[in-house]
Design a protein around this motif. Structure first.
Motif, PDB file in Angstrom:
ATOM      1  N   LEU A 149      -1.342   7.887   6.284  1.00 65.19           N
ATOM      2  CA  LEU A 149      -1.404   6.647   7.113  1.00 65.19           C
ATOM      3  C   LEU A 149      -2.099   6.581   8.377  1.00 65.19           C
ATOM      4  O   LEU A 149      -2.146   8.175   8.722  1.00 65.19           O
ATOM      5  N   LYS A 150      -3.730   5.606   8.255  1.00 65.79           N
ATOM      6  CA  LYS A 150      -4.621   5.658   9.157  1.00 65.79           C
ATOM      7  C   LYS A 150      -3.910   4.428  10.454  1.00 65.79           C
ATOM      8  O   LYS A 150      -3.678   3.605   9.937  1.00 65.79           O
ATOM      9  N   ALA A 151      -4.491   4.957  11.494  1.00 66.62           N
ATOM     10  CA  ALA A 151      -3.741   4.214  12.720  1.00 66.62           C
ATOM     11  C   ALA A 151      -5.333   2.625  12.446  1.00 66.62           C
ATOM     12  O   ALA A 151      -5.970   2.829  11.665  1.00 66.62           O
ATOM     13  N   ASP A 152      -4.499   1.707  12.754  1.00 66.63           N
ATOM     14  CA  ASP A 152      -5.306   0.907  12.463  1.00 66.63           C
ATOM     15  C   ASP A 152      -4.548  -0.048  13.558  1.00 66.63           C
ATOM     16  O   ASP A 152      -3.710   0.510  14.911  1.00 66.63           O
ATOM     17  N   ASN A 153      -4.697  -1.727  13.402  1.00 63.08           N
ATOM     18  CA  ASN A 153      -4.911  -2.579  14.735  1.00 63.08           C
ATOM     19  C   ASN A 153      -2.732  -2.544  14.930  1.00 63.08           C
ATOM     20  O   ASN A 153      -2.365  -3.268  15.594  1.00 63.08           O
ATOM     21  N   SER A 154      -2.568  -2.537  13.561  1.00 60.70           N
ATOM     22  CA  SER A 154      -0.880  -2.679  14.019  1.00 60.70           C
ATOM     23  C   SER A 154       0.127  -1.000  14.181  1.00 60.70           C
ATOM     24  O   SER A 154       1.171  -1.154  14.369  1.00 60.70           O
ATOM     25  N   SER A 188      -4.454   8.322  17.392  1.00 63.41           N
ATOM     26  CA  SER A 188      -5.485   7.824  16.522  1.00 63.41           C
ATOM     27  C   SER A 188      -6.539   8.320  16.845  1.00 63.41           C
ATOM     28  O   SER A 188      -8.081   7.914  16.248  1.00 63.41           O
ATOM     29  N   ASP A 218      -0.716   2.751  15.712  1.00 64.44           N
ATOM     30  CA  ASP A 218      -1.581   3.965  16.538  1.00 64.44           C
ATOM     31  C   ASP A 218      -1.225   5.435  16.145  1.00 64.44           C
ATOM     32  O   ASP A 218      -1.616   6.052  16.981  1.00 64.44           O
ATOM     33  N   LYS A 235       0.964  -1.364   0.302  1.00 66.85           N
ATOM     34  CA  LYS A 235       0.039   0.168  -0.114  1.00 66.85           C
ATOM     35  C   LYS A 235       1.013   1.293   0.248  1.00 66.85           C
ATOM     36  O   LYS A 235       1.593   1.489   1.051  1.00 66.85           O
ATOM     37  N   ASN A 264      -1.491   8.188  13.595  1.00 76.68           N
ATOM     38  CA  ASN A 264      -2.324   8.763  12.077  1.00 76.68           C
ATOM     39  C   ASN A 264      -0.782   9.791  10.663  1.00 76.68           C
ATOM     40  O   ASN A 264      -0.315  10.309  12.100  1.00 76.68           O
TER      41      ASN A 264
END
Length: 157
Positions: A50-55, A133, A57, A24, A59
């Motif tokens: 880049l958006k925060a996700d499970n991996s 996040s 924390d 990505k 942005n």
């Protein structure tokens, strides 16, 4: 013909093992999407790099403001880092004097510190913002009159 076949066989491994399409990739060279005028006056574009996700924390967002724009007072539940990549803008933390930020400047705002940042009167500004996040906490409308008074004060100095 033999030469063409030899070249194709030489290039085939490069074509087959080229860049993996599963990556990505985003670019800060893209302007992003025009932001609705919810917490600012003027034109602004947001490029969510880049958006925060499970991996991860935090942005990473690129924001670009047209000249003479305002951004409302706000704060974050984590520190925020701004990296100015183009133009000139203003930055102020509650209770402190406003300052001018220019291309190449990096500034860190500690968590829960109320602040605002946006373009200068005669220049657009583009910056990369790194922040947690949790959603931004919008605290107070920054009026055009206040922005104009800051601009006038900074231009005199």
């Amino acid at each position: 013909m033999k030469r063409l076949v030899a070249i194709l066989f030489a290039l085939l491994p490069l074509i087959v093992h080229g860049q993996d399409s599963d990556y990505k990739i985003t670019s800060f060279l893209n302007e992003g999407i025009k932001a609705p005028n919810t917490h600012h006056i003027g034109d602004a574009w947001l490029n969510f790099l880049l958006k925060a996700d499970n991996s991860i924390d935090y942005n990473i967002t690129q924001a670009t403001f047209s000249p003479n724009s305002t951004l409302d007072w706000h704060k974050h539940t984590t520190p925020q880092v701004l990296i100015i990549i183009e133009g000139e803008g203003y930055y102020q933390e509650r209770g402190k004097e406003p300052i001018i930020l220019k291309k190449g400047d990096v500034i860190k705002c500690e968590k829960d510190i109320e602040h605002w940042h946006t373009s200068a009167v005669g220049s657009k500004v583009s910056y990369i913002a790194i922040y947690g996040s949790e959603p931004t906490v919008w605290t107070e409308k920054l009026t055009k009159e206040y922005y104009d008074s800051v601009a006038e004060k900074l231009q005199r100095n």
